[in-house]
Design an enzyme around this catalytic site. Structure first.
Site, PDB file in Angstrom:
ATOM      1  N   ASP A  12       6.732   6.972  28.668  1.00 23.47           N
ATOM      2  CA  ASP A  12       6.485   7.718  27.420  1.00 23.47           C
ATOM      3  C   ASP A  12       6.265   9.198  27.748  1.00 23.47           C
ATOM      4  OD1 ASP A  12       2.891   7.113  26.907  1.00 23.47           O
ATOM      5  OD2 ASP A  12       4.066   7.255  28.753  1.00 23.47           O
ATOM      6  N   ASP A  17       4.518  11.003  33.490  1.00 26.87           N
ATOM      7  CA  ASP A  17       5.750  10.209  33.557  1.00 26.87           C
ATOM      8  C   ASP A  17       6.870  11.065  34.154  1.00 26.87           C
ATOM      9  OD1 ASP A  17       4.215   9.643  30.874  1.00 26.87           O
ATOM     10  OD2 ASP A  17       5.264   7.776  31.296  1.00 26.87           O
ATOM     11  N   ASN A  41       2.550   8.401  24.500  1.00 24.57           N
ATOM     12  CA  ASN A  41       2.023   9.776  24.485  1.00 24.57           C
ATOM     13  C   ASN A  41       2.464  10.517  23.226  1.00 24.57           C
ATOM     14  OD1 ASN A  41       0.565   9.904  26.932  1.00 24.57           O
ATOM     15  ND2 ASN A  41       2.482  10.036  28.076  1.00 24.57           N
ATOM     16  N   THR A 125       5.425   3.108  32.912  1.00 25.93           N
ATOM     17  CA  THR A 125       4.319   4.056  33.021  1.00 25.93           C
ATOM     18  C   THR A 125       3.819   4.488  31.640  1.00 25.93           C
ATOM     19  OG1 THR A 125       5.889   5.895  33.144  1.00 25.93           O
ATOM     20  CG2 THR A 125       5.105   4.969  35.242  1.00 25.93           C
ATOM     21  N   PHE A 166      -5.401   4.062  28.125  1.00 24.99           N
ATOM     22  CA  PHE A 166      -4.508   4.347  26.996  1.00 24.99           C
ATOM     23  C   PHE A 166      -3.308   3.407  26.941  1.00 24.99           C
ATOM     24  CE2 PHE A 166      -2.668   6.899  23.710  1.00 24.99           C
ATOM     25  CZ  PHE A 166      -1.302   6.964  23.967  1.00 24.99           C
ATOM     26  N   ASN A 167      -2.549   3.270  28.030  1.00 27.15           N
ATOM     27  CA  ASN A 167      -1.307   2.487  27.978  1.00 27.15           C
ATOM     28  C   ASN A 167      -1.564   1.053  27.519  1.00 27.15           C
ATOM     29  OD1 ASN A 167       0.252   4.628  28.827  1.00 27.15           O
ATOM     30  ND2 ASN A 167       0.266   4.011  30.987  1.00 27.15           N
ATOM     31  N   HIS A 239      -1.327  10.221  37.072  1.00 21.59           N
ATOM     32  CA  HIS A 239      -1.429   8.758  36.959  1.00 21.59           C
ATOM     33  C   HIS A 239      -0.107   8.051  37.298  1.00 21.59           C
ATOM     34  CE1 HIS A 239      -5.270   9.270  34.774  1.00 21.59           C
ATOM     35  NE2 HIS A 239      -4.664  10.153  34.014  1.00 21.59           N
ATOM     36  N   ASP A 240       0.957   8.421  36.584  1.00 20.97           N
ATOM     37  CA  ASP A 240       2.196   7.635  36.631  1.00 20.97           C
ATOM     38  C   ASP A 240       2.907   7.709  37.981  1.00 20.97           C
ATOM     39  OD1 ASP A 240       2.902   8.518  33.184  1.00 20.97           O
ATOM     40  OD2 ASP A 240       1.702   6.894  34.037  1.00 20.97           O
TER      41      ASP A 240
HETATM   42  O1  RIB Z   1      -3.957   6.742  30.765  1.00 24.22           O
HETATM   43  C1  RIB Z   1      -2.938   7.463  31.405  1.00 24.22           C
HETATM   44  C2  RIB Z   1      -1.597   6.995  30.937  1.00 24.22           C
HETATM   45  O2  RIB Z   1      -1.453   7.245  29.544  1.00 24.22           O
HETATM   46  C3  RIB Z   1      -0.438   7.753  31.605  1.00 24.22           C
HETATM   47  O3  RIB Z   1       0.668   6.894  31.704  1.00 24.22           O
HETATM   48  C4  RIB Z   1      -0.132   8.839  30.625  1.00 24.22           C
HETATM   49  O4  RIB Z   1       1.228   9.291  30.704  1.00 24.22           O
HETATM   50  C5  RIB Z   1      -0.363   8.126  29.329  1.00 24.22           C
HETATM   51  O5  RIB Z   1       0.803   7.380  29.014  1.00 24.22           O
HETATM   52 CA    CA Z   2       2.812   7.562  30.724  1.00 22.86          CA
END
Ligand code: RIB
Ligand code: CA
Length: 314
Positions: A12, A17, A41, A125, A166-167, A239-240
């Site tokens: 996203d 990403d 996102n 991701t 979040f994801n 993160h990704d």
């Molecule tokens: O929590 C972080 C994740 O949420 C990452 O993948 C960021 O791109 C969002 O998608």
């Molecule tokens: Ca992401």
């Protein structure tokens, strides 16, 4: 020469990403079969447009499959506060040189999995909507999936609620399907990704590579860093990119094999990835949970990847 790992990138984009895709595209050990997009996102329209622009920037000419506009059953949830109104705010990017595929994300994944002579690794991701939808629509292809290296969740913490990352929170039903699938999972959750941060001095290392991709990655990191600086972070957690690095450099990771399940109900904990640390469920581990990373190696890996891209186009 070790055999290339065939992968499908699902995300996203999203600054992290985008950096994950820059990294994957630069690593000779990975063979990217396709890119698919998911709402997270930002809206599916924006993440798909960003995917086209990222692929154009890095010269990744593979099919791009657009995902659905909502999670499996819930309303969409976006994160403009983190990634901006476009989902990829900051530097100007090239207009798309590659069209979206006529195939949806799910059908593109299915086609590439069918065509590939080896089992395929999925690298989601963002929210796991496409991955779950693919498993529901094509159960006959489940045994053609080698593993799922995902960014999402957190055993010890959340970031969108105290319990949920979040994801996973955007589509907990999809995450539940994926974690119950029986497919080997590598989980790059917040336990590791919040240790995978880029400091301002690291950004300068990336910027020292005088090519268009490195300059744009440096600007993405500066945008991402501003948001996290205000939250007291030491740097920008990419993160990704950890979900990609988990495939190419597992030796840099601290890994715990745990049984992980996803909370899809509840007032406080919906979207939590619950890890059975003390083995009280009696259930065998279904996930390799990353708990730590060699941060300096990770930073240098990203910097080398950025340096591998061509000089600024005349
Ligand atoms: O929590 C972080 C994740 O949420 C990452 O993948 C960021 O791109 C969002 O998608
Ligand atoms: Ca992401």
């Amino acid at each position: 020469m070790t055999k290339k790992i065939p992968i499908i990138l699902d995300g996203d984009p999203g600054h992290d990403d985008a950096i994950a895709w820059v990294l994957a595209n630069a690593d000779p050990n990975l063979d990217i079969l396709a890119v698919t997009t998911v709402s997270g996102n930002q809206t599916i329209e924006k993440t798909s447009y960003n995917a086209q622009r990222i692929c154009t920037l890095i010269g990744l000419d593979v099919p791009i499959g657009k995902g659905g506009s909502t999670p499996l059953i819930r309303e969409p949830m976006n994160a403009p506060s983190v990634h901006g109104d476009s989902g990829l705010d900051g530097p100007a990017l090239p207009e798309p040189a590659f069209p979206l595929s006529d195939l949806s994300a799910v059908e593109l994944i299915a086609e590439k999995v069918r065509e590939c002579k080896d089992k395929v690794t999925l690298v989601p991701t963002g929210p796991l909507t496409n991955i779950a939808a693919f498993l529901l629509a094509h159960p006959e292809l489940k045994n053609r999936i080698e593993q799922i290296s995902l960014m999402g969740g957190g055993i010890e913490l959340g970031n969108w609620t105290p319990a949920a990352e979040f994801n996973i929170l955007v589509d907990p039903e999809a995450a539940d399907i994926v974690f119950r699938s029986g497919i080997p999972i590598i989980m790059s959750g917040l336990d590791v990704t919040e240790k995978a941060f880029i400091k301002p001095e690291d950004v300068e290392l990336i910027r020292s590579h005088h090519n268009e991709v490195a300059q744009i990655v440096a600007q993405w990191l500066e945008f991402f860093y501003e948001f996290h600086l205000n939250l007291g972070y030491e740097g920008a957690p990419v993160h990704d990119a950890v979900a990609v690095t988990a495939l190419t450099h597992p030796e840099w990771m601290d890994i715990r094999e745990l049984y992980v399940e996803v909370e899809t109900k509840g007032k406080y904990c919906v979207g939590a990835t619950v890890g059975d640390i003390h083995r009280v469920t009696g259930k065998a581990p279904n996930t390799k949970v990353l708990m730590g990373i060699h941060r300096e190696n990770f930073v240098n890996y990203i910097a080398r990847a950025c340096g591998s891209y061509g000089e600024v186009k005349a």
